[in-house]
Design a protein around this motif. Structure first.
Motif, PDB file in Angstrom:
ATOM      1  N   ILE A 130      66.492  -2.292 -49.571  1.00  0.00           N
ATOM      2  CA  ILE A 130      66.607  -1.001 -50.245  1.00  0.00           C
ATOM      3  C   ILE A 130      66.852  -1.112 -51.737  1.00  0.00           C
ATOM      4  CG2 ILE A 130      67.253   0.450 -48.290  1.00  0.00           C
ATOM      5  CD1 ILE A 130      70.082  -0.077 -48.843  1.00  0.00           C
ATOM      6  N   GLY A 131      67.071  -2.306 -52.235  1.00  0.00           N
ATOM      7  CA  GLY A 131      67.263  -2.419 -53.678  1.00  0.00           C
ATOM      8  C   GLY A 131      67.520  -3.848 -54.099  1.00  0.00           C
ATOM      9  N   GLU A 132      67.338  -4.076 -55.385  1.00  0.00           N
ATOM     10  CA  GLU A 132      67.608  -5.406 -55.931  1.00  0.00           C
ATOM     11  C   GLU A 132      67.953  -5.254 -57.406  1.00  0.00           C
ATOM     12  OE1 GLU A 132      63.760  -6.821 -54.864  1.00  0.00           O
ATOM     13  OE2 GLU A 132      62.988  -6.582 -56.890  1.00  0.00           O
ATOM     14  N   THR A 133      68.834  -6.136 -57.870  1.00  0.00           N
ATOM     15  CA  THR A 133      69.158  -6.080 -59.292  1.00  0.00           C
ATOM     16  C   THR A 133      69.593  -7.461 -59.768  1.00  0.00           C
ATOM     17  OG1 THR A 133      70.294  -4.770 -60.981  1.00  0.00           O
ATOM     18  CG2 THR A 133      71.614  -5.475 -59.126  1.00  0.00           C
ATOM     19  N   GLU A 134      69.513  -7.663 -61.080  1.00  0.00           N
ATOM     20  CA  GLU A 134      69.853  -8.976 -61.626  1.00  0.00           C
ATOM     21  C   GLU A 134      70.865  -8.830 -62.757  1.00  0.00           C
ATOM     22  OE1 GLU A 134      65.540  -9.139 -63.726  1.00  0.00           O
ATOM     23  OE2 GLU A 134      66.801 -10.883 -64.070  1.00  0.00           O
TER      24      GLU A 134
END
Ligand SMILES: Cc1cc2nc3c(=O)[nH]c(=O)nc-3n(C[C@H](O)[C@H](O)[C@H](O)COP(=O)(O)O)c2cc1C
Length: 162
Positions: A130-134
């Motif tokens: 449902i999501g990804e971030t760095e």
């Protein structure tokens, strides 16, 4: 909803984010610890970790008593190593069948996410990502900015499940 944050961290960056996520969602947390971790310094640390990636190694992990199958939402965090995810996560994903879960991915790096998310999407294809971030070197960044980014990302993830 039961929420787990599982992560590996060598130098504290991914740990910082994982602990902030855990506080924000009030869930459980699992730190993956290889029995023999990368304890080299400087260039040797990079070379040793890079070799593990290229050999697709799955280092033995210290035992843990958390069962990922019991959770509805799993945050998975890793540092970027040679453009990929850390070997400890390789072991975890091989030894634990993660299926039909809501998953949110995060990574920490010094320069970019490389193929981390592409590879994790492939391995976790039987799940709802449902999501990804760095995050770029969060330990050395402004703590308020890091915490604000974590909070807003976690809110975004939770809203998607409401
Ligand atoms: C073995 C090794 C390989 C790395 N490879 C990369 C890389 O390919 N790209 C990058 O941007 N950073 C790379 N880094 C830097 C880490 O991703 C970065 O410092 C990260 O924030 C470390 O997370 P940690 O403190 O949770 O261990 C590497 C670090 C190590 C130790």
């Amino acid at each position: 909803m039961k929420i787990l944050t599982v992560y590996y961290s060598l130098d504290g960056n991914t740990q910082l984010i994982a602990e902030q996520i855990k506080s924000a969602v009030n869930g459980d947390i699992l730190r993956l610890k290889p029995v023999h971790d990368n304890n080299k310094k400087g260039l040797f640390k990079l070379l040793s970790g890079g070799r593990q990636i290229f050999k697709n190694e799955k280092p033995e992990l210290e035992p843990f008593d958390i069962n990922p199958a019991e959770y509805d939402l799993i945050f998975i965090g890793t540092p970027v190593w040679a453009g990929s995810f850390a070997p400890a996560l390789n072991t975890f994903l091989a030894e634990n069948s993660i299926q039909n879960k809501n998953i949110a991915l995060f990574c920490c790096s010094r320069g970019g996410k490389g193929k981390v998310f592409i590879k994790l999407h492939d391995i976790l294809r039987d799940n709802n990502i449902i999501g990804e971030t760095e995050f770029l070197s969060p330990v050395k960044s402004d703590p308020k900015e890091v915490n604000a980014k974590v909070s807003s990302w976690v809110d975004e993830i939770i809203e998607k499940l409401d």
